[in-house]
Design a protein around this motif. Structure first.
Motif, mmCIF file in Angstrom:
data_model
loop_
_atom_site.group_PDB
_atom_site.id
_atom_site.type_symbol
_atom_site.label_atom_id
_atom_site.label_comp_id
_atom_site.label_asym_id
_atom_site.label_seq_id
_atom_site.Cartn_x
_atom_site.Cartn_y
_atom_site.Cartn_z
ATOM 1 N N UNK A 369 3.196 5.753 -1.278
ATOM 2 C CA UNK A 369 2.236 4.794 -2.149
ATOM 3 C C UNK A 369 2.229 3.285 -1.898
ATOM 4 N N UNK A 370 3.654 3.179 -3.560
ATOM 5 C CA UNK A 370 3.557 2.211 -4.242
ATOM 6 C C UNK A 370 3.877 0.756 -2.801
ATOM 7 N N UNK A 371 4.792 1.537 -1.760
ATOM 8 C CA UNK A 371 4.822 0.637 -0.687
ATOM 9 C C UNK A 371 3.700 -0.136 -0.278
ATOM 10 N N UNK A 372 2.674 0.548 0.175
ATOM 11 C CA UNK A 372 1.690 0.281 0.784
ATOM 12 C C UNK A 372 1.282 -0.703 -0.389
ATOM 13 N N UNK A 373 0.795 -0.525 -1.244
ATOM 14 C CA UNK A 373 0.713 -1.392 -2.471
ATOM 15 C C UNK A 373 0.730 -3.111 -1.855
ATOM 16 N N UNK A 374 2.335 -2.960 -2.247
ATOM 17 C CA UNK A 374 3.149 -3.584 -1.756
ATOM 18 C C UNK A 374 3.165 -4.796 -0.854
ATOM 19 N N UNK A 375 3.010 -4.244 0.212
ATOM 20 C CA UNK A 375 3.751 -5.092 1.947
ATOM 21 C C UNK A 375 2.137 -4.769 2.621
ATOM 22 N N UNK A 376 1.482 -4.133 2.212
ATOM 23 C CA UNK A 376 0.119 -4.678 2.552
ATOM 24 C C UNK A 376 0.327 -3.397 4.492
ATOM 25 N N UNK A 377 -0.460 -3.665 5.407
ATOM 26 C CA UNK A 377 -0.904 -3.417 6.607
ATOM 27 C C UNK A 377 0.141 -3.116 7.275
ATOM 28 N N UNK A 378 1.297 -4.042 7.236
ATOM 29 C CA UNK A 378 2.293 -4.790 7.716
ATOM 30 C C UNK A 378 2.589 -3.294 8.693
ATOM 31 N N UNK A 379 2.022 -2.801 9.813
ATOM 32 C CA UNK A 379 2.466 -1.802 9.992
ATOM 33 C C UNK A 379 4.261 -1.331 10.563
ATOM 34 N N UNK A 380 4.440 -2.348 10.896
ATOM 35 C CA UNK A 380 5.802 -2.592 11.541
ATOM 36 C C UNK A 380 7.522 -2.818 10.444
ATOM 37 N N UNK A 381 7.008 -2.982 8.989
ATOM 38 C CA UNK A 381 7.766 -3.226 8.157
ATOM 39 C C UNK A 381 8.764 -1.574 7.255
#
Length: 668
Positions: A369-381
């Motif tokens: 969840x923290x990674x999602x907040x930090x990196x956003x919706x860039x699905x490839x990352x």
């Protein structure tokens, strides 16, 4: 860290140091180094998961001793990793070594100097003592040395890199800093310690000062690893020591210019230096680390202004401006920078056996969840998590995830989001509701929510949950008797594994809470977990010991314990009920009531696997508290419905409402 073997060399030649009494000065503290040495030098337990209350007290005593001697401390911490990966080999070896030592400690019970998982968080909360604390964007050594040079004050550290930096105020090695024995002369108090200057070192060994960085690079530091030259061959005949560093120093005496020394060193390496350009580049990198410039921390310590982020060209706008101040204040973890810049997260390890899975697996959904907040919706990352598999250091690609609320939030404007939405993200990740936490003190809301998550994800035996909550709710005076005995007990590896899972969950929840701007108050870590106490509580429960004395010794603690236990049971009941409802959408209201009744019975049976009167009374009290909460909620719901209906009737029949108001005035 630092130059290999240099500290041992100085211990052999202690007359290089000056014996001083230190007072009335600024002091720059290598925070990460002090954290390790304070804990390991204290004799506190390491293998039961940490003694955080005692460690917090130790830190307070240290700061008090400095202030008594009119010493003003400035603590500087490491931040993110080096983006050039110059130290990747060194870091990997340290991680592998820690995994080996943690396993050895788990199976043998020996002290292997593995820092408990949350000791760093306790140390970071030094800011509560109103001590100036700064976190660098990368490793702190260079910034500490640059600021110490600017302020002409000494550095407190055991990192041997500081023996090489040319510091006007010198270095005070922590191992020779006798802060527990404050001396008094008249009205002035001081601390006895040893002070090191590069001028003394160079004078003792006959070395030109400009060659000291060359010495460090050739000796081998975190950036340079040169092998194959037997420097001991240059020692004078008859010299008793066989130190390679003394041999290197004897060889360097004949040089004035660093470049001349490097060329001669390449000749000595012979076949090893076939790629001379690469070797020279590595040596220059190692030497450049000791060239000081202007510190970026002076403005922060004096005026509260964070430094600019030294981003590479391709990293423009990667770090939002709002993050710079909390990062510098150490209110955000430096690991966040690794996720943003390197898409990597290094995970620590507790005292764990190789036969058991990594305890970090339990808290991975929170980190996602923290990674999602930090990196956003860039699905490839994906984020590479550096963890262990058995005794092997591995990298695991992990996908960022989102809760219902977090998927519409953006990092750049996260600080502007309403607290209610930021709180929803945290509670959705932990699987609890705001209402379930309503009866708890603010400081315990996050730990209690984490305990619910841990209970659901790790599924620990019931006695571990009770021991954890008892330890969390008890005051210091009710802990002492048990803790004195607990150090005699050998660590149960499986019990330790469950508690390590809880600590991993708490640590990752605190990081997520910090990133969200503290929608829940950050708890005082030093009060939450005392390893020897909770292990002893588990031992007493499993050997038939009674806990009545502990509970009755402190009435407020008993009430707090029962409230937390009831809250965890209630959350667990709701989670099971929701899962049941999802499976049986067509069930009638009567069937749902029966399911809830069956669930309560199952929960009681779960906590009464080894029934005794004390445990039965305890669980029944918790269940009664849970039932009382449920009835209060139903009563509130009925009242709300009645008032809504009454308002609706008044709107539909204004004449009736007017007559009722008149009748009320007549009665008055």
């Amino acid at each position: 860290m630092g130059v290999q073997g240099l500290t041992s060399l100085l211990e052999t030649h202690q007359n290089i140091y000056l014996e001083v009494r230190f007072s009335r000065s600024r002091l720059l503290i290598d925070g990460c180094n002090l954290n390790y040495l304070l804990y390991f030098g204290s004799g506190l337990d390491q293998n039961h998961g940490g003694e955080y209350a005692a460690y917090g007290t130790l830190i307070e005593s240290f700061i008090t001793a400095l202030r008594t001697c009119e010493i003003t401390p400035y603590v500087v911490l490491d931040g993110g990793s080096d983006v050039t990966d110059k130290k990747v080999e060194t870091v990997a070896k340290r991680c592998e070594n820690r995994i080996q030592r943690a396993h050895e400690a788990a199976v043998s019970g020996k002290r292997m100097n593995v820092l408990p998982r949350m000791a760093e968080l306790v140390f970071r909360q030094t800011r509560r003592l109103e001590v100036p604390v700064a976190q660098c964007f990368a490793e702190a050594d260079w910034e500490i040395a640059a600021l110490a040079s600017e302020w002409s004050c000494p550095v407190l550290s055991n990192d041997s890199d500081f023996f090489v930096f040319d510091l006007p105020g010198g270095l005070l090695p922590i191992s020779h800093f006798h802060w527990k024995e404050v001396k008094q002369s008249g009205s002035q108090r001081s601390i006895s310690c040893r002070r090191y200057y590069t001028s003394s070192f160079c004078s003792f060994f006959g070395l030109q000062r400009q060659l000291l960085p060359t010495f460090a690079a050739l000796a081998g530091n975190d950036y340079v690893k040169l092998r194959g030259v037997d420097w001991a061959q240059f020692l004078p005949a008859g010299r008793e020591t066989h130190s390679r560093l003394e041999g290197l120093l004897c060889w360097l005496k004949k040089f004035q210019d660093p470049q001349e020394a490097l060329k001669e060193a390449l000749v000595l390496m012979g076949e090893l230096s076939k790629n001379k350009k690469e070797v020279l580049q590595r040596l220059h990198v190692g030497m450049e680390e000791y060239q000081l410039g202007q510190s970026s921390l002076s403005r922060f310590f004096l005026h509260g202004a964070p430094p600019e982020f030294p981003a590479l060209e391709e990293e423009a706008d990667l770090i939002p401006n709002w993050m710079l101040l909390p990062l510098t204040q150490a209110r955000l973890s430096g690991d966040i920078l690794d996720v943003l810049r390197l898409h990597r997260m290094g995970l620590g390890t507790g005292i764990e056996s190789e036969d058991l899975p990594s305890t970090n697996q339990t808290s991975r959904p929170l980190r996602q969840v923290m990674y999602g907040l930090l990196l956003g919706s860039r699905k490839s990352i994906l984020v590479d998590e550096i963890d262990r598999d058995g005794l092997e250091l591995i990298s695991i690609p992990v996908k960022p995830t989102f809760t219902r609320t977090s998927e519409r939030l953006r990092l750049r404007s996260l600080q502007e989001v309403e607290r209610s939405d930021r709180l929803k993200v945290l509670l959705e990740a932990l699987g609890v509701t705001e209402e379930s936490l309503s009866l708890l003190p603010p400081q315990l809301k996050l730990p209690a929510a984490v305990s619910c998550y841990w209970q659901q994800s790790a599924q620990p035996p019931p006695d571990l949950l009770r021991a954890l909550l008892l330890g969390m709710s008890n005051t210091p005076r009710s802990r002492t008797a048990l803790q004195n005995k607990s150090s005699e007990q050998k660590v149960d590896v499986h019990v330790a594994h469950f508690f390590n899972q809880w600590q991993a969950c708490l640590k990752d929840s605190i990081r997520l809470n910090q990133l969200l701007g503290l929608p829940l108050p950050e708890p005082d870590i030093s009060r939450l977990y005392q390893g020897t106490l909770v292990h002893q509580l588990v031992h007493r429960m499993r050997t038939g010991g009674k806990l009545k004395t502990l509970l009755k010794s402190d009435r407020p603690s008993e009430e707090l314990y029962r409230t937390m236990l009831a809250m965890v049971l209630q959350v667990q009941a709701r989670q099971v009920l929701v899962a049941s409802e999802n499976r049986q959408k067509a069930s009638t209201r009567q069937q749902q009531k029966q399911n809830l009744k069956d669930l309560s019975t199952n929960l009681q049976q779960l906590f009464l696997q080894d029934p005794d009167e004390e445990t039965e009374n305890e669980v029944q009290a918790a269940m009664a508290a849970q039932e009382e909460l449920r009835l209060q909620e139903e009563l509130l719901l009925v009242r709300t419905r009645y008032r809504t209906k009454e308002r609706s009737n008044r709107c539909k029949n204004p004449e009736l409402a007017r007559k009722e108001e008149c009748r009320g005035r007549d009665l008055l």
